[in-house]
Design a protein around this motif. Sequence first.
Motif, short mmCIF file in Angstrom:
data_model
loop_
_atom_site.label_atom_id
_atom_site.label_comp_id
_atom_site.label_asym_id
_atom_site.label_seq_id
_atom_site.Cartn_x
_atom_site.Cartn_y
_atom_site.Cartn_z
N ILE A 47 -74.31 -34.71 -21.99
CA ILE A 47 -72.85 -34.67 -21.82
C ILE A 47 -72.51 -34.46 -20.35
O ILE A 47 -73.03 -33.56 -19.69
CB ILE A 47 -72.24 -33.54 -22.67
N GLN A 56 -70.10 -34.21 -31.35
CA GLN A 56 -71.49 -34.49 -30.99
C GLN A 56 -72.32 -34.81 -32.22
O GLN A 56 -73.44 -34.35 -32.39
CB GLN A 56 -72.08 -33.30 -30.23
N TYR A 159 -72.56 -38.96 -23.30
CA TYR A 159 -71.09 -38.93 -23.22
C TYR A 159 -70.68 -38.63 -21.78
O TYR A 159 -71.17 -37.68 -21.16
CB TYR A 159 -70.49 -37.87 -24.14
#
Length: 227
Positions: A47, A56, A159
Amino acid sequence: MMSNRWLNSTLKYSNYLFVLLLGMFFFSPTTHGQTFVSIPLEQAFNISGSLDQEKQKGHYVLEALEVGNPMPTDQATYSVELLGNERKTIEGFNFSQEGTFSYNLYQQVPKSTVGFTYDAQVYLITVYVTRSVNGLDVEVTVKNDQKLKVESAAFTNIYVANSNKEKEDHTSGSLPNTEKENGNSLNRAGRLPRTGQLKENSWVIGFLILIFALELYRRKYQSNHRK
């Protein structure tokens, strides 16, 4: 004579017992061997920025490549959900006969993927079931897209926060309303003369003052001569 009959009878029943035991060993579905199967599955979430843990999630599907392959449930596919950096094992298989059983294990990518990069790798899971003197022996292999053997089906999701959008929102909130400011400037321009206009009109004002002064001087001069 009696001893011979007893011996023959004993041998006869012994043969029956031997055949029965032999049949049980070779033809009965032996289940006391190594039939436990465990498929390791793990997920890593890299992330950049901030992301709620609830987002998630990874949804993974185990799919049988042949009809009749043993599955944890009676369905042809089996789903597993992982959250964040998590590891699980897929269990619950019931292998009762010899054979080679193949499966695909992959991630089900969601429709909305803004900021996300999901691992689209498909793992090939192969279960080899063989019979030995101890019953059924099982061997499990896991291969990645490059057909290399690995210890587990590992997926890495990424991400990255949309920093450009955040900057735009912050900038739009902090910058003044230029249209409103321009409108106010135009209103002020309508009420007050511009600097150029003041310079253009200053000679007219000066000329008027000069005429007024000359007129006062003329009247004063005329008044003195009358006396």
